[in-house]
Write a protein that holds these residues in place. Structure first.
Motif, short mmCIF file in Angstrom:
data_model
loop_
_atom_site.label_atom_id
_atom_site.label_comp_id
_atom_site.label_asym_id
_atom_site.label_seq_id
_atom_site.Cartn_x
_atom_site.Cartn_y
_atom_site.Cartn_z
N ALA A 249 45.55 69.36 42.96
CA ALA A 249 44.74 70.55 42.72
C ALA A 249 43.27 70.23 42.96
N GLU A 250 42.50 71.28 43.19
CA GLU A 250 41.05 71.16 43.33
C GLU A 250 40.39 71.77 42.10
N ILE A 251 39.28 71.17 41.69
CA ILE A 251 38.54 71.65 40.52
C ILE A 251 37.08 71.86 40.90
N GLY A 252 36.43 72.82 40.24
CA GLY A 252 35.01 73.07 40.45
C GLY A 252 34.43 73.84 39.27
N TRP A 253 33.10 73.97 39.26
CA TRP A 253 32.42 74.62 38.15
C TRP A 253 31.11 75.21 38.61
N ILE A 254 30.68 76.26 37.92
CA ILE A 254 29.36 76.87 38.12
C ILE A 254 28.84 77.22 36.74
N LEU A 255 27.60 76.82 36.47
CA LEU A 255 27.00 77.13 35.18
C LEU A 255 25.79 78.04 35.35
N ALA A 256 25.62 78.95 34.41
CA ALA A 256 24.42 79.78 34.35
C ALA A 256 23.22 78.86 34.07
N PRO A 257 22.05 79.21 34.54
CA PRO A 257 20.88 78.34 34.34
C PRO A 257 20.65 77.95 32.88
N HIS A 258 20.84 78.87 31.94
CA HIS A 258 20.59 78.56 30.53
C HIS A 258 21.57 77.54 29.97
N ALA A 259 22.70 77.31 30.66
CA ALA A 259 23.74 76.41 30.16
C ALA A 259 23.75 75.05 30.86
N GLN A 260 22.92 74.90 31.86
CA GLN A 260 22.93 73.66 32.64
C GLN A 260 22.31 72.50 31.87
N GLY A 261 22.80 71.30 32.15
CA GLY A 261 22.23 70.09 31.58
C GLY A 261 22.60 69.81 30.13
N GLN A 262 23.64 70.47 29.63
CA GLN A 262 24.03 70.30 28.23
C GLN A 262 25.45 69.77 28.05
N GLY A 263 26.08 69.36 29.15
CA GLY A 263 27.42 68.80 29.08
C GLY A 263 28.55 69.81 29.04
N TYR A 264 28.25 71.09 29.20
CA TYR A 264 29.29 72.10 29.13
C TYR A 264 30.28 71.99 30.29
N ALA A 265 29.79 71.72 31.49
CA ALA A 265 30.70 71.59 32.65
C ALA A 265 31.65 70.42 32.45
#
Length: 192
Positions: free
Chosen positions: A98-114
């Protein structure tokens, strides 16, 4: 391998992966309409109308059984706030890939959520579905995604120079992957 899986929310310590809902349109349109967010994606910033079409399509993607089946769940915070989306597509049933990917909203970036959200999908992939291999393809200039792959224990398998013509320029593609046995070995210290 157990493939005939219907979506149910996947819960982590700080995030939950849940189906996209009609009330996600504003947040999804803001994220997918932001040129900075889309800089390293395969598409340009999207109009609200296009995002509404995609939301309807992706919200209906709830079953994994055959090649091409995919999930595009929302990443939500503990209080239900929209943080971004994950992507997970069966590339081969025979090869259990399988392939995996992610996109985060700017306010959520850099906090380990992805990273946390991706771990939920990797747990599903290896522990529940019995997949053998999960990979990610990305623009190597996207250093945040490269770091996420590294935190997940994914191996850098390749760097394809000027691999595709995209958004008016030749772009490289980085390839990262993780095998089931590598995932299991990495999880043993966490379970002890």
């Amino acid at each position: 391998m157990t493939l005939d899986w219907d979506f149910h929310p996947l819960r982590g310590e700080r995030v939950t992966l849940d189906l996209l809902r009609p009330d996600d349109l504003d947040d999804l349109a803001a994220m997918q309409g932001d040129p900075a967010v889309c800089r390293y994606l395969l598409y340009e910033a999207r109009s609200r109308e296009k995002v509404a079409e995609i939301l309807e399509r992706d919200a209906a993607a709830t079953h994994l059984a055959v090649k091409g089946d995919y999930l595009q769940p929302a990443i939500r915070s503990a209080d239900g706030r929209f943080l971004g989306t994950m992507y997970f597509e069966l590339q081969s049933v025979e090869d259990r890939t399988a392939e995996i990917g992610w996109i985060l909203a700017p306010h959520a970036q850099g906090q380990g959520y992805a990273t946390e959200a991706a771990r939920l999908l990797l747990t599903l992939a290896f522990d529940e579905l019995g997949l053998h291999r999960v990979y990610a393809e990305l623009d190597p200039r996207n250093t945040a995604s490269v770091r996420t792959c590294e935190r997940l224990g994914m191996r850098h398998e390749g760097h394809f120079v000027e691999h595709m013509w995209l958004k008016g320029e030749w772009t490289d593609t980085g390839h990262y992957a993780l095998l089931e046995r590598e995932w299991q070995a990495a999880m043993l210290p966490r379970q002890a």
